[in-house]
Design a protein around this motif. Structure first.
Motif, PDB file in Angstrom:
ATOM      1  N   PHE A  24      68.356 -33.969 -67.868  1.00 25.26           N
ATOM      2  CA  PHE A  24      67.020 -33.416 -68.120  1.00 25.26           C
ATOM      3  C   PHE A  24      66.359 -34.127 -69.302  1.00 25.26           C
ATOM      4  CE2 PHE A  24      68.878 -29.146 -66.545  1.00 25.26           C
ATOM      5  CZ  PHE A  24      68.775 -29.571 -65.228  1.00 25.26           C
ATOM      6  N   LYS A  25      67.132 -34.363 -70.353  1.00 29.84           N
ATOM      7  CA  LYS A  25      66.589 -35.045 -71.528  1.00 29.84           C
ATOM      8  C   LYS A  25      66.112 -36.458 -71.170  1.00 29.84           C
ATOM      9  CE  LYS A  25      69.353 -32.551 -74.971  1.00 29.84           C
ATOM     10  NZ  LYS A  25      70.415 -32.645 -76.003  1.00 29.84           N
ATOM     11  N   ASP A  42      73.027 -45.380 -69.334  1.00 32.13           N
ATOM     12  CA  ASP A  42      74.342 -44.837 -69.672  1.00 32.13           C
ATOM     13  C   ASP A  42      74.200 -43.613 -70.560  1.00 32.13           C
ATOM     14  OD1 ASP A  42      76.969 -44.352 -70.139  1.00 32.13           O
ATOM     15  OD2 ASP A  42      77.399 -46.202 -71.219  1.00 32.13           O
ATOM     16  N   LEU A  43      74.193 -42.430 -69.933  1.00 32.64           N
ATOM     17  CA  LEU A  43      74.037 -41.200 -70.695  1.00 32.64           C
ATOM     18  C   LEU A  43      75.300 -40.809 -71.445  1.00 32.64           C
ATOM     19  CD1 LEU A  43      71.935 -39.022 -68.227  1.00 32.64           C
ATOM     20  CD2 LEU A  43      71.184 -40.058 -70.378  1.00 32.64           C
ATOM     21  N   GLY A  44      76.394 -41.491 -71.171  1.00 29.77           N
ATOM     22  CA  GLY A  44      77.626 -41.216 -71.897  1.00 29.77           C
ATOM     23  C   GLY A  44      77.727 -41.986 -73.199  1.00 29.77           C
ATOM     24  N   LYS A  51      69.580 -41.448 -79.652  1.00 30.89           N
ATOM     25  CA  LYS A  51      68.171 -41.806 -79.517  1.00 30.89           C
ATOM     26  C   LYS A  51      67.393 -40.701 -78.810  1.00 30.89           C
ATOM     27  CE  LYS A  51      66.779 -44.861 -76.429  1.00 30.89           C
ATOM     28  NZ  LYS A  51      66.466 -46.148 -75.731  1.00 30.89           N
ATOM     29  N   LEU A  52      67.954 -40.188 -77.721  1.00 31.73           N
ATOM     30  CA  LEU A  52      67.279 -39.116 -76.992  1.00 31.73           C
ATOM     31  C   LEU A  52      67.155 -37.861 -77.854  1.00 31.73           C
ATOM     32  CD1 LEU A  52      68.920 -39.397 -73.443  1.00 31.73           C
ATOM     33  CD2 LEU A  52      66.676 -40.212 -74.145  1.00 31.73           C
ATOM     34  N   GLN A  53      68.248 -37.515 -78.536  1.00 32.71           N
ATOM     35  CA  GLN A  53      68.221 -36.294 -79.325  1.00 32.71           C
ATOM     36  C   GLN A  53      67.245 -36.392 -80.493  1.00 32.71           C
ATOM     37  OE1 GLN A  53      69.830 -33.547 -78.238  1.00 32.71           O
ATOM     38  NE2 GLN A  53      68.586 -32.526 -79.797  1.00 32.71           N
ATOM     39  N   HIS A  55      64.490 -37.966 -80.491  1.00 35.20           N
ATOM     40  CA  HIS A  55      63.145 -37.776 -79.931  1.00 35.20           C
ATOM     41  C   HIS A  55      62.820 -36.291 -79.814  1.00 35.20           C
ATOM     42  CE1 HIS A  55      59.707 -38.175 -77.217  1.00 35.20           C
ATOM     43  NE2 HIS A  55      60.311 -37.311 -76.419  1.00 35.20           N
ATOM     44  N   PHE A  56      63.759 -35.496 -79.276  1.00 35.95           N
ATOM     45  CA  PHE A  56      63.483 -34.077 -79.063  1.00 35.95           C
ATOM     46  C   PHE A  56      63.556 -33.281 -80.358  1.00 35.95           C
ATOM     47  CE2 PHE A  56      64.797 -35.525 -74.802  1.00 35.95           C
ATOM     48  CZ  PHE A  56      63.678 -35.140 -74.100  1.00 35.95           C
ATOM     49  N   ASP A  57      64.400 -33.719 -81.284  1.00 35.94           N
ATOM     50  CA  ASP A  57      64.438 -33.050 -82.590  1.00 35.94           C
ATOM     51  C   ASP A  57      63.099 -33.202 -83.306  1.00 35.94           C
ATOM     52  OD1 ASP A  57      67.027 -32.245 -82.169  1.00 35.94           O
ATOM     53  OD2 ASP A  57      67.932 -33.841 -83.378  1.00 35.94           O
ATOM     54  N   ALA A  58      62.466 -34.367 -83.131  1.00 34.24           N
ATOM     55  CA  ALA A  58      61.193 -34.627 -83.808  1.00 34.24           C
ATOM     56  C   ALA A  58      60.077 -33.732 -83.296  1.00 34.24           C
ATOM     57  CB  ALA A  58      60.799 -36.099 -83.643  1.00 34.24           C
ATOM     58  N   THR A  59      60.190 -33.261 -82.055  1.00 33.33           N
ATOM     59  CA  THR A  59      59.143 -32.395 -81.501  1.00 33.33           C
ATOM     60  C   THR A  59      59.203 -30.984 -82.070  1.00 33.33           C
ATOM     61  OG1 THR A  59      60.496 -31.639 -79.626  1.00 33.33           O
ATOM     62  CG2 THR A  59      59.254 -33.691 -79.348  1.00 33.33           C
TER      63      THR A  59
END
Length: 349
Positions: A24-25, A42-44, A51-53, A55-59
């Motif tokens: 989902f992320k 490669d989500l693992g 990097k993904l986290q 981005h969402f932490d910044a929101t």
């Protein structure tokens, strides 16, 4: 009784809740950044996840990494419509096939060692395995949110085995995937679980404990220390740290005098393989599903190189963690003595 969570479905080829969260992320990230999904392959990879986290932490609008609300929050944002969530779950669970652990559970049912199983999953791999081991679909009473009365009737008559799907079936219109739906989970089915836990012991495997409604039901079964007369066992992988709600549940159970424990295991399939080998009744019966049980030792063939791949040589690598799985490789090079004698390693001064 047994309670199976999403982690028990990984061996069946079905994504766990954690796998889905990162998917989902990735979809949300690529959509907002206008990038193709292939750009995050490669989500693992730990770097990709950071990097993904970030981005969402910044929101500042999403739950923190590892929070119990992550699954429902990201699922609801990624698939706004209920029919889209159903379609997603439908596509995921259809690819699942019963693993050896499922057949092991079915064998416990056949021998009368397991009277009931519960699950938060949507797939039908337990039913498929049980029908094969029991020789048909008539021997297993299956109840979901569409018809909880089936569980009540089978339980009152002592007609074992029974299988309760706490979040519905993936063909049902009443899937429980978002926070509001979780809170409104069918009270009747939860009541069945509570009553069952007050009369029998429970072993939990592959379940994270992120669903507050299930955790509340388990705690309601304590009945001032009279619940779980056959004990409460929460199986976890060695490297996993249980959610605080899970730790609190076990601590409270012990405080009330209930025999409650964490048990560390490798995988769902290996757990049931060990159980079948240990119990006299199932040790004899295991031969009937020998083709489904993976052996502990298996022969493997070495892969041959199809290209002139360069080799990287090094004299040392840091060991920063121990592997969860050990492999035994048998080779015919003659051993260390044969290797050591012809060569002299350079010595640095």
């Amino acid at each position: 009784m047994w309670l199976l969570g999403a982690g028990a479905s990984r061996a069946a080829g079905i994504k766990t809740a954690d796998d889905m969260i990162w998917e989902f992320k990735r979809k949300l990230y690529c959509s907002e950044r206008k990038q193709p999904l292939s750009s995050i392959s490669d989500l693992g990879d730990a770097g990709v996840r950071r990097k993904l986290q970030a981005h969402f932490d910044a929101t500042r609008t999403f739950p923190a990494d590892g929070n119990e609300e992550e699954y429902t929050a990201y699922f609801e944002i990624t698939y706004l419509l209920a029919r889209d969530r159903r379609a997603y779950i439908d596509a995921e669970v259809k690819i699942g096939t019963p693993s050896c652990g499922r057949f092991g559970l079915a064998l416990l049912m056949k021998t009368g060692i397991c009277h009931a199983a519960w699950t938060t999953n949507f797939d039908r791999t337990v039913e498929d395995a049980t029908y094969k081991v029991l020789g048909g679909s008539g021997s297993l009473a299956v109840a979901d949110l569409g018809d909880p009365q089936k569980m009540l009737q089978a339980w009152s008559e002592g007609r074992w085995p029974v299988y309760g799907k706490l979040h519905g079936d993936y063909h049902s219109e009443r899937l429980k995937n978002v926070a509001e739906e979780f809170r409104n989970q069918d009270a009747e089915m939860r009541g069945c679980l509570i009553d069952a836990c007050r009369s029998k012991g429970l072993a939990i495997v592959g379940y994270s404990g992120r669903d507050a409604s299930i955790m509340e039901a388990l705690e309601a079964a304590f009945q001032e220390g009279k619940g779980f007369p056959g004990a409460l066992f929460w199986f976890k992988r060695f490297q996993d740290v249980p959610y605080q709600a899970v730790r609190d549940l076990i601590t409270k159970a012990r405080g009330l005098g209930i025999d409650a424990h964490f048990v560390e295991v490798e995988t769902f399939d290996e757990l049931f393989a060990d159980i079948l080998r240990f119990l006299p009744d199932t040790e004899r019966e295991a031969a009937t599903i020998a083709g489904e049980i993976r052996p502990r030792l298996a022969k493997g063939t070495s892969r041959t190189s199809v290209a002139n791949t360069p080799a990287i040589r090094t004299n040392a690598l840091p060991v920063i963690s121990f592997p969860a799985i050990c492999r035994l490789v048998v080779c015919d090079i003659g051993g260390w003595r044969k290797f050591k004698l012809p060569f002299k390693l350079p010595v640095r001064i």
